[in-house]
Design an enzyme around this catalytic site. Structure first.
Site: not given
Ligand code: C5P
Length: 318
Positions: A18, A106-108, A145
């Site tokens: 994505k 990579g943010g994808m 995600d």
């Molecule tokens: O949910 P995920 O494991 O992908 O999130 C990784 C980190 O990204 C979280 O621990 C948080 O630091 C940050 N994050 C956030 N707000 C979001 C999604 C992610 O601060 N909506």
């Protein structure tokens, strides 16, 4: 007398990468996450996840960037299988094989996509027949995600990104993704975003009408104007060399350039695949990024690709 039945022994699932066409980030919440309003958009780079019945639990990764993907429980696909096994009391021994085409870190959302694919594959392998809503709940426990990866296409994400509503989207957009070997940590990018916004009032995030209208009508120029990422200043602050890459791509004909998700991949929106190839060739002659991948929008989401069955013969009492 004997009777036969079919047992699933292997399930293959394909799942796309994505890009966030828009990523609006609200203030930091009490739980450390941030409320988002984001338009997820699937592109046609697919990871394949095969899950096979096995005597031991194992995980192998091949393909693009495989050498930097962990093959232990820090891998989200591993955690997905274990979460499902413990939640439903299943003996979770299986062999997970991931073939990567989605850029790593990579943010994808490559790791999230693999986790979603593992959920779908294990559900089929173990014959659980879980509902869509249940799969989404498990996905949300794994990461912000992951639920989008179950949906695919184009969708609005709210909450911390895990609440997904599909949006009407038409048109095909062509992208050039510029990758760097050095990654960026998602928590670090969010923390930098908070730091840069200290002392400023941060509004609640809301999706822009302009982007949604452009996506609805398939207007690539409208998307180019409206695409936006609130995490971009933070990613650029942590990796300043991305700025020159973006500027050069814009000079060389990209309709717009944006850091993808929490970066460091840079997404160039192009008017056509031909333009995307031309920009790749120009950029590849320099050293502003380490690798380049072409992709286009896909309406597809996660897809069960193949199921292997074994015929089991049972002796039944006469
Ligand atoms: O949910 P995920 O494991 O992908 O999130 C990784 C980190 O990204 C979280 O621990 C948080 O630091 C940050 N994050 C956030 N707000 C979001 C999604 C992610 O601060 N909506």
């Amino acid at each position: 007398m004997t009777a036969s039945s079919a047992q699933i022994t292997r399930v293959s699932v394909r799942v796309p990468a994505k890009v966030n066409l828009e990523l609006c980030v609200g203030p930091r919440r009490a739980d450390g996450f941030h409320d988002l309003a984001t338009t997820f958009h699937a592109v046609d780079l697919f990871d394949q996840v095969d899950v096979t019945s096995a005597d031991e639990f194992s995980l192998t990764v091949t393909g693009l960037g495989a050498d930097v993907v962990p093959c232990d429980e820090s891998n989200l696909a591993w955690r997905a299988a274990q979460l499902m096994a413990t939640s439903y009391g299943v003996d979770g021994r299986c062999a997970i094989a991931i073939r990567k085409a989605v850029p790593v870190a990579g943010g994808m959302a490559g790791g999230s996509a693999d986790a979603a694919a593992t959920l779908v594959a294990c559900d089929a392998l173990w014959g659980l027949g879980l509902s869509r809503a249940t799969l989404e709940e498990l996905a949300a426990q794994l990461g912000s995600d992951v639920p989008f990866a179950l949906t695919g296409g184009t969708a609005l994400g709210t909450g911390r990104g895990e609440k997904i509503v599909p949006v009407l989207a038409t048109g095909t957009y062509h992208w050039l993704f510029a990758l760097t070997h050095e990654g960026l940590s998602t928590p670090a990018v969010y923390a930098e975003c908070d730091r840069l916004r200290e002392g400023h009032r941060v509004p609640e995030p809301s999706p822009s009408d302009g982007l949604l209208a452009s996506v609805r009508s398939g207007d690539v120029h409208g998307v180019a104007v409206a695409m936006h990422n609130d995490l971009e200043p933070a990613a650029l602050s942590l990796m300043p060399r991305l700025r020159a890459l973006m500027e050069f791509g814009l000079e060389m004909g990209a309709l717009n350039a944006m850091v993808s998700g929490s970066g460091p991949t840079v997404a160039f929106l192009m008017a056509s695949r031909k333009d995307a190839v031309a920009l790749r060739n120009v950029l590849a002659a320099g050293d502003l990024a380490d690798d380049y991948v072409l992709a286009a929008s896909t309406p597809h989401g996660i897809r069960l690709d193949d199921v292997q069955l074994r015929c089991v013969l049972r002796r039944e009492p006469l």
